[in-house]
Scaffold this motif. Structure first.
Motif, PDB file in Angstrom:
ATOM      1  N   ARG A   1      -8.870   2.991  -4.011  1.00  0.00           N
ATOM      2  CA  ARG A   1      -8.397   2.152  -4.908  1.00  0.00           C
ATOM      3  C   ARG A   1      -9.292   1.069  -5.066  1.00  0.00           C
ATOM      4  O   ARG A   1     -10.320   0.594  -3.976  1.00  0.00           O
ATOM      5  CB  ARG A   1      -7.144   1.932  -4.874  1.00  0.00           C
ATOM      6  CG  ARG A   1      -7.002   1.294  -4.191  1.00  0.00           C
ATOM      7  CD  ARG A   1      -5.263   0.764  -4.109  1.00  0.00           C
ATOM      8  NE  ARG A   1      -5.183  -0.127  -5.576  1.00  0.00           N
ATOM      9  CZ  ARG A   1      -5.064  -0.724  -5.658  1.00  0.00           C
ATOM     10  NH1 ARG A   1      -4.623  -1.927  -5.194  1.00  0.00           N
ATOM     11  NH2 ARG A   1      -4.278  -1.616  -7.185  1.00  0.00           N
ATOM     12  N   LYS A   2      -9.821   0.855  -6.049  1.00  0.00           N
ATOM     13  CA  LYS A   2     -10.800  -0.377  -6.588  1.00  0.00           C
ATOM     14  C   LYS A   2      -9.907  -1.991  -6.123  1.00  0.00           C
ATOM     15  O   LYS A   2      -8.566  -1.682  -6.532  1.00  0.00           O
ATOM     16  CB  LYS A   2     -11.118  -0.547  -8.156  1.00  0.00           C
ATOM     17  CG  LYS A   2     -11.868  -2.080  -8.451  1.00  0.00           C
ATOM     18  CD  LYS A   2     -11.748  -1.849  -9.611  1.00  0.00           C
ATOM     19  CE  LYS A   2     -13.144  -2.823  -9.839  1.00  0.00           C
ATOM     20  NZ  LYS A   2     -12.156  -4.694 -10.524  1.00  0.00           N
ATOM     21  N   LEU A   3     -10.070  -2.742  -4.860  1.00  0.00           N
ATOM     22  CA  LEU A   3      -9.488  -4.400  -4.975  1.00  0.00           C
ATOM     23  C   LEU A   3      -9.807  -4.640  -5.981  1.00  0.00           C
ATOM     24  O   LEU A   3     -10.309  -4.824  -7.489  1.00  0.00           O
ATOM     25  CB  LEU A   3     -10.084  -4.393  -3.341  1.00  0.00           C
ATOM     26  CG  LEU A   3     -10.190  -3.341  -2.512  1.00  0.00           C
ATOM     27  CD1 LEU A   3     -11.494  -4.445  -1.418  1.00  0.00           C
ATOM     28  CD2 LEU A   3      -9.295  -3.301  -2.201  1.00  0.00           C
ATOM     29  N   GLY A   4      -8.249  -5.128  -6.307  1.00  0.00           N
ATOM     30  CA  GLY A   4      -7.649  -6.699  -7.541  1.00  0.00           C
ATOM     31  C   GLY A   4      -8.482  -7.932  -6.468  1.00  0.00           C
ATOM     32  O   GLY A   4      -8.144  -8.331  -5.794  1.00  0.00           O
ATOM     33  N   THR A   5      -7.847  -9.022  -7.429  1.00  0.00           N
ATOM     34  CA  THR A   5      -7.919 -10.358  -6.925  1.00  0.00           C
ATOM     35  C   THR A   5      -7.113 -11.038  -7.651  1.00  0.00           C
ATOM     36  O   THR A   5      -6.294 -10.712  -8.802  1.00  0.00           O
ATOM     37  CB  THR A   5      -9.445 -10.823  -8.006  1.00  0.00           C
ATOM     38  OG1 THR A   5      -9.236 -10.095  -9.289  1.00  0.00           O
ATOM     39  CG2 THR A   5     -10.395 -10.324  -7.167  1.00  0.00           C
TER      40      THR A   5
ATOM     41  N   TYR B   1       1.123  -1.332  -0.018  1.00  0.00           N
ATOM     42  CA  TYR B   1       0.126  -0.147  -0.159  1.00  0.00           C
ATOM     43  C   TYR B   1       0.968   1.529  -0.118  1.00  0.00           C
ATOM     44  O   TYR B   1       0.323   2.063  -0.938  1.00  0.00           O
ATOM     45  CB  TYR B   1      -1.118  -0.002   1.432  1.00  0.00           C
ATOM     46  CG  TYR B   1      -2.210  -0.480   0.943  1.00  0.00           C
ATOM     47  CD1 TYR B   1      -3.003  -0.393  -0.297  1.00  0.00           C
ATOM     48  CD2 TYR B   1      -2.517  -2.026   1.418  1.00  0.00           C
ATOM     49  CE1 TYR B   1      -4.641  -0.780  -0.236  1.00  0.00           C
ATOM     50  CE2 TYR B   1      -3.920  -2.378   0.613  1.00  0.00           C
ATOM     51  CZ  TYR B   1      -4.320  -2.719  -0.149  1.00  0.00           C
ATOM     52  OH  TYR B   1      -5.508  -2.906  -0.246  1.00  0.00           O
TER      53      TYR B   1
ATOM     54  N   MET C   1     -11.724  -7.921   4.126  1.00  0.00           N
ATOM     55  CA  MET C   1     -10.888  -7.273   2.523  1.00  0.00           C
ATOM     56  C   MET C   1      -9.963  -8.944   2.673  1.00  0.00           C
ATOM     57  O   MET C   1      -9.078  -8.621   3.558  1.00  0.00           O
ATOM     58  CB  MET C   1     -10.053  -5.891   2.324  1.00  0.00           C
ATOM     59  CG  MET C   1     -11.754  -5.013   2.701  1.00  0.00           C
ATOM     60  SD  MET C   1     -11.094  -3.422   2.965  1.00  0.00           S
ATOM     61  CE  MET C   1     -10.958  -2.853   1.256  1.00  0.00           C
TER      62      MET C   1
ATOM     63  N   GLY D   1      -9.500  -9.548  -3.610  1.00  0.00           N
ATOM     64  CA  GLY D   1     -11.215  -9.208  -3.267  1.00  0.00           C
ATOM     65  C   GLY D   1     -11.920  -8.990  -1.888  1.00  0.00           C
ATOM     66  O   GLY D   1     -10.732  -9.322  -0.468  1.00  0.00           O
TER      67      GLY D   1
ATOM     68  N   GLU E   1      -3.607  -8.652  -3.970  1.00  0.00           N
ATOM     69  CA  GLU E   1      -5.113  -8.480  -2.740  1.00  0.00           C
ATOM     70  C   GLU E   1      -5.955  -9.750  -3.300  1.00  0.00           C
ATOM     71  O   GLU E   1      -5.424  -9.813  -4.288  1.00  0.00           O
ATOM     72  CB  GLU E   1      -5.815  -7.424  -3.631  1.00  0.00           C
ATOM     73  CG  GLU E   1      -4.863  -5.891  -2.686  1.00  0.00           C
ATOM     74  CD  GLU E   1      -5.667  -4.518  -3.090  1.00  0.00           C
ATOM     75  OE1 GLU E   1      -5.733  -4.858  -3.929  1.00  0.00           O
ATOM     76  OE2 GLU E   1      -5.717  -3.254  -2.518  1.00  0.00           O
TER      77      GLU E   1
ATOM     78  N   GLY F   1     -17.027  -2.588   0.918  1.00  0.00           N
ATOM     79  CA  GLY F   1     -17.514  -1.436  -0.493  1.00  0.00           C
ATOM     80  C   GLY F   1     -16.872  -0.117  -0.277  1.00  0.00           C
ATOM     81  O   GLY F   1     -17.337   1.094  -1.284  1.00  0.00           O
ATOM     82  N   THR F   2     -17.316   0.749   1.379  1.00  0.00           N
ATOM     83  CA  THR F   2     -17.391   1.728   1.405  1.00  0.00           C
ATOM     84  C   THR F   2     -15.033   2.319   1.129  1.00  0.00           C
ATOM     85  O   THR F   2     -15.571   3.589   1.174  1.00  0.00           O
ATOM     86  CB  THR F   2     -17.388   3.149   2.747  1.00  0.00           C
ATOM     87  OG1 THR F   2     -16.737   1.621   3.821  1.00  0.00           O
ATOM     88  CG2 THR F   2     -19.210   2.348   2.951  1.00  0.00           C
TER      89      THR F   2
ATOM     90  N   THR G   1     -12.827   4.122  -0.403  1.00  0.00           N
ATOM     91  CA  THR G   1     -12.729   4.682  -1.525  1.00  0.00           C
ATOM     92  C   THR G   1     -11.125   5.098  -2.305  1.00  0.00           C
ATOM     93  O   THR G   1     -10.767   5.220  -2.941  1.00  0.00           O
ATOM     94  CB  THR G   1     -12.948   6.080  -1.215  1.00  0.00           C
ATOM     95  OG1 THR G   1     -11.942   6.745  -0.150  1.00  0.00           O
ATOM     96  CG2 THR G   1     -14.807   6.155  -0.544  1.00  0.00           C
TER      97      THR G   1
END
Length: 190
Positions: free
Chosen positions: A168-172, A79, A129, A123, A121, A163-164, A166
């Protein structure tokens, strides 16, 4: 080279070993390290870690606490490298707390062994998370780890829904990690 109006090129830096040597000397905190990522978030260089005797038991096997510390440090470094330092996340009122962790030791790392640690990450599962890790050496997989993290507002100390988040979008994770599923810790019956 031109192909259908698109310019393509290949570049090579013959001094990459000099850059890698410099990156290896940059420390982040007591356990962190510096690495190089491209604009898509793909790690293109990261230093290897060497286990020291203090990280091991009397039989020179890595302590479980060492493996867990390495995992936590690598997650933080991931991060940090994306510009999401603890200070930045705190300012956004979105920090992570480790909730659960499970690991499988395929071959136990030993004192003075050089290892690579990779993390992804993975998902969201319910309120957690997820993040996975692999610790490898030249011969292959040593340890696989799965962890669950909760998102917390550090001011109110309230747990937040994933979902809150903000920042960045989480990867898988692009591959299957051979680690057990995380579970709640149950107290033994008396």
């Amino acid at each position: 080279m031109h192909a259908y109006g698109t310019q393509q090129c290949v570049a090579r830096d013959p001094r990459f070993t000099q850059i890698a040597s410099y990156v290896d000397t940059v420390g982040v905190g007591s356990h962190g390290y510096c690495f190089i990522m491209d604009q898509d978030g793909t790690i293109i260089y990261h230093p290897q870690q060497q286990l020291i005797f203090a990280d091991c038991d009397r039989y020179q096997r890595a302590r479980v606490s060492t493996l867990l510390s390495i995992a936590a440090a690598v997650a933080g470094a991931d991060y940090d490298a994306r510009g999401l330092t603890y200070e930045k996340l705190y300012e956004m009122r979105e920090v992570f707390l480790l909730s659960r962790i499970a690991l499988r030791i395929h071959r136990c790392p030993r004192a003075l062994q050089v290892v690579d640690v990779t993390t992804w990450e993975d998902g969201v599962k319910a309120a957690h998370m997820q993040r996975v890790y692999e610790i490898t050496d030249r011969e292959g997989l040593l340890v696989s780890i799965r962890s669950d993290w909760i998102l917390v507002d550090p001011v109110t100390r309230r747990i937040m829904r994933p979902g809150t988040f903000t920042a960045r979008k989480l990867g898988t994770c692009p591959k299957t990690i051979d680690a057990p599923q995380t579970q709640k810790i149950l107290l033994p019956h008396e």
